[in-house]
Design an enzyme around this catalytic site. Sequence first.
Site, PDB file in Angstrom:
ATOM      1  CE  LYS A   1       4.624   1.835   8.521  1.00 10.84           C
ATOM      2  NZ  LYS A   1       4.651   3.095   8.614  1.00 10.84           N
TER       3      LYS A   1
ATOM      4  CG  LEU B   1      -2.003  -1.116   1.420  1.00  9.04           C
ATOM      5  CD1 LEU B   1      -2.538  -0.859   2.706  1.00  9.04           C
ATOM      6  CD2 LEU B   1      -3.123  -0.557   0.231  1.00  9.04           C
ATOM      7  N   GLY B   2       1.836   1.171   0.666  1.00 10.91           N
ATOM      8  CA  GLY B   2       2.825   2.392   0.787  1.00 10.91           C
ATOM      9  C   GLY B   2       3.986   1.774   1.497  1.00 10.91           C
TER      10      GLY B   2
ATOM     11  CG  ASP C   1       6.925  11.872   9.349  1.00 11.42           C
ATOM     12  OD1 ASP C   1       6.811  12.897   8.492  1.00 11.42           O
ATOM     13  OD2 ASP C   1       7.131  10.729   8.871  1.00 11.42           O
TER      14      ASP C   1
ATOM     15  CB  VAL D   1       1.741  -0.004   4.693  1.00 10.93           C
ATOM     16  CG1 VAL D   1       0.404  -0.358   5.298  1.00 10.93           C
ATOM     17  CG2 VAL D   1       2.557   0.846   5.588  1.00 10.93           C
TER      18      VAL D   1
ATOM     19  N   GLY E   1       9.106   1.403   7.643  1.00 12.45           N
ATOM     20  CA  GLY E   1       8.755  -0.001   7.137  1.00 12.45           C
ATOM     21  C   GLY E   1       7.835   0.205   5.908  1.00 12.45           C
TER      22      GLY E   1
ATOM     23  N   GLY F   1       6.356   3.439   3.846  1.00  7.79           N
ATOM     24  CA  GLY F   1       6.352   4.737   5.017  1.00  7.79           C
ATOM     25  C   GLY F   1       7.475   4.844   5.922  1.00  7.79           C
ATOM     26  N   GLY F   2       7.726   5.704   6.682  1.00  9.95           N
ATOM     27  CA  GLY F   2       8.487   5.701   7.861  1.00  9.95           C
ATOM     28  C   GLY F   2       8.529   4.440   8.605  1.00  9.95           C
TER      29      GLY F   2
END
Length: 832
Positions: free
Chosen positions: A543, A521-522, A640, A529, A527, A524-525
């Site tokens: 995550k 899905l993405g 963040d 997702v 790790g 991210g910071g």
Amino acid sequence: MLMGGKAAICLFLLLFFSLQFHKIHSVELDTISESRFLTDGDTLVSETGIFELGFFQPGSSKNRYLGIWYKQIVVKTVVWVANRDHPLPNATSNMLKISSPGILVLSNNNTMIWSSNTTKTTSSRNVTSKLHDNGNLVLLDQHENVLWQSFDYPTDTLLPGMKLGKNLVTGLEWHLWSWKNNQDPSTGEITWGADTRVYPENKMKQGERIRFRGGPWNNQKFTGISQFNRSLTFTYVVSINKNEISFSYNLDISSIISRVVLNSSGQLESTVWVEDGKKWQLSLTLPRDICDTYNICSAYGSCSVDTVTQSCACLDEKRFVPRNEKSWNSADWSGGCVRRTPLDCKNGSEGFIKYSDVKLPDTESSWFNMSMSLDECELKCLKNCTCMAYANPDPSLAPMGCLLWFEDLKDIRVYPQGSGGQDIYVRMASSELVAQSNFKKSRGAQIKIILPSVLTGILLIGVISTWLWYARRKRTQAKLMGEGGSLTHVSESHEEDLQLPLYSFSTIAIATSKFSTENILGEGGFGTVYKGVLEDGLEIAVKRLSKTSNQGVDEFKNEVICISKLQHRNLVKLLGCCIQGDERLLIYEYMRNKSLDSLIFDKTQSRVLDWTKRFNIIKGIAKGLLYLHHDSRLRIIHRDLKASNILLDQDMNPKISDFGIARSFGGNETEANTHRVVGTYGYMSPEYALDGIFSIKSDAFSFGVLVLEIVSGNKNRGFIHPENDNNLIGHAWSLYNEGKSMELIDANLADSCNPPEVLRSIGVGLLCVQQHAGDRPNMSSVVQMLSGEGTLPQPKEPAFFMNKEFLVADFTSSTYQAGSVSDLTITDLDAR
Ligand SMILES: *[C@@H]1O[C@H](CO)[C@@H](O)[C@H](O)[C@H]1NC(C)=O
Ligand SMILES: *[C@@H]1O[C@H](CO)[C@@H](O)[C@H](O)[C@H]1NC(C)=O
Ligand SMILES: *[C@@H]1O[C@H](CO)[C@@H](O)[C@H](O)[C@H]1NC(C)=O
Ligand SMILES: *[C@@H]1O[C@H](CO)[C@@H](O)[C@H](O)[C@H]1NC(C)=O
Ligand SMILES: *[C@@H]1O[C@H](CO)[C@@H](O)[C@H](O)[C@H]1NC(C)=O
Ligand SMILES: *[C@@H]1O[C@H](CO)[C@@H](O)[C@H](O)[C@H]1NC(C)=O
Ligand SMILES: *[C@@H]1O[C@H](CO)[C@@H](O)[C@H](O)[C@H]1NC(C)=O
Ligand SMILES: *[C@@H]1O[C@H](CO)[C@@H](O)[C@H](O)[C@H]1NC(C)=O
Ligand SMILES: *[C@@H]1O[C@H](CO)[C@@H](O)[C@H](O)[C@H]1NC(C)=O
């Protein structure tokens, strides 16, 4: 007397030509030698042209000075003045030359005005003078030994590499002296420097009166100055050895131009040059607030800016009482506090109570031995009845380091938990120690000590550490159930039980098709997702934390439990976690509409978000943030906040994600993994980006950026207005000033928007991106303002946007050697 006509004409021509000469062909030297002088109008330029030495006149002053300034900066910024107390006339006969035996002499019409006061005598005849690229003017002998340097005689500016403190060999003290005023560089009233007789710390003085104290030096931070452990760009170097006691700072990134100035009104200003904006950006000024006023709360008083009514409280309201209750309550704190039970110093029966997150007291009457452990330190203090407290002033040397105080503790302030305060152990009568062993009470007491009032933003980590401490004591009661079970923390009755499902790795691997790339899905910071579907059909977001954190299993569990306690309709809900081997997974509810950035920045997708939805999103984020800052049991600074961390559910309700993660899983606590900058370019407040200071107000800044992005459909980062080079904040600000704020809106909103709401949102956005944290509203005001209550204050010019260069972080791990007290050298330490 009449001068001969010819001579007069000659003189005139000479003057005329020399003036013309200087105007048109001012010469740039790279070296001054016995045969090459520097005349008024010429300059001496540093190796690669960063600094320049020459003659100048400040403002409209009639006086002329020899000084050093930045050559490449359009705003003339003088960093050093040679003859500050002996001005030159505005005349072409001013000259800097080297006189024998190796002295720099500044003269006017051959009259000496100032000299370099070179103490090292030299037999050499070939003395030269050069300007280094760090701004240091040096006098060198033929072997390039430094005979004299301007860095030893600072004026009002501290440049990277310059020292404060004392050279124990020559007896020379390094400190800053302010200018008299902006037009007059002569020695002003205010100084900034260290008392090096005791454990060193910087003090700002006006004459003999102390105005502000920086706190004991250490290698991690300037306690009392920067409330942070590590900075994005600075490295502090503390040297305490037989040759010198000094403090200096360096920049990890040489392209950044930074300086610290003690200005004539008694403020230390830390600034960074922003080439885009062609101006000095203020990143920090000191003193900051009422609690920085030296000793405002007197002995054993502790100052906190959180409280609305009174700034001062006794260090611990259980064990201390105001010396004069009546005047104390009428805000006359001069009496300070005293121990409720006086010390009697009966043979070792006394003990110490630990207070955390404090600015360590004035070291005026102290003793230290940095090779002693904290246990030895305690013993040493206990043995001496006049010893009132002990602490390790430099945690980077832990477990070594001992500082003792021999007088009543003065000038204590309390910082928000986790934002850089230190621990101190204060001597108490034996009867006062009993309370500490009563666990339930002491926990309350400790929280009360740390948070005399509970209004400021508190970082998760601080809370977690308190909580961990608590959890550790109760570990025997915490039990972990196996597969399909839950992580349960059983605690005393005043804590409700908490259950968090624990998933097995295989369950999650199946749910995410073995973490297939299609399910990402993405990124991210901390790790990646993944989307997943559990056997029962429940959609989840997983995550998978990067395997860089060295965090232990217990700590991880405890932190997850902490985060799972946070529940609010505008926060993404944590459903559970998974710990197996070195895998750490967090399982969240799945958000159908993905993240805000995937919608608002996309020209077609953004149409689904009409104004009503956007305004609802803005308000929702504000409420979620308010909950994190003020309402939740753990006070959290997100650090963040950005569009990609705002997820949208099926009804387009915003949910903040990744909260708490930054602090708890960022890995910066486990020193092994400090190479990550938390925060995102474009959303960071100036004080966070430049100095690593974060607070609820740095979140407010990010929120402001987010609001402007939601309204405009443009990213702050990367947005450059075609006409005026403004970034989004600058653009919003100029439209605001021209009364054309409505032009900021996303073209897709033209039909759906509600102008009063749009203007209100933009106003709130601009208020939140103010340069000074103090000018930004807190989230409860934001929520009120958005709901239409009250009039909006007028925003000032917002923070200029910064170069992304500033945000490059380089956290190198530190190495050091602690020597004996007589030869303790702590150098080349990098800030964490
Ligand atoms: C300094 O002297 C020059 C030449 O005499 C003159 O043009 C200039 O205005 C003077 N500057 C000031 C600030 O007095
Ligand atoms: C410079 O010094 C000479 C000799 O000392 C003197 O005659 C002359 O008047 C001085 N010039 C100025 C401008 O002060
Ligand atoms: C020169 O330096 C010495 C030692 O630092 C100091 O004692 C003396 O006062 C200085 N003299 C001047 C004129 O600054
Ligand atoms: C002085 O410098 C000149 C030119 O750099 C050099 O030729 C000469 O040998 C030097 N003298 C001494 C004593 O170092
Ligand atoms: C000193 O610094 C403070 C804080 O930046 C500023 O408000 C003040 O105007 C400055 N004073 C002078 C004389 O520059
Ligand atoms: C203090 O305690 C030590 C050992 O506990 C004992 O030897 C000493 O006599 C005591 N001194 C006093 C004054 O009570
Ligand atoms: C400092 O402490 C160390 C370790 O306890 C000890 O060996 C040393 O003698 C102490 N130095 C002084 C000056 O007390
Ligand atoms: C206690 O410490 C003070 C301050 O260092 C010192 O003057 C005094 O002699 C010490 N007393 C004892 C008993 O060591
Ligand atoms: C500062 O460092 C200490 C110890 O290294 C740590 O416990 C604390 O959480 C850190 N605080 C911040 C704000 O990073």
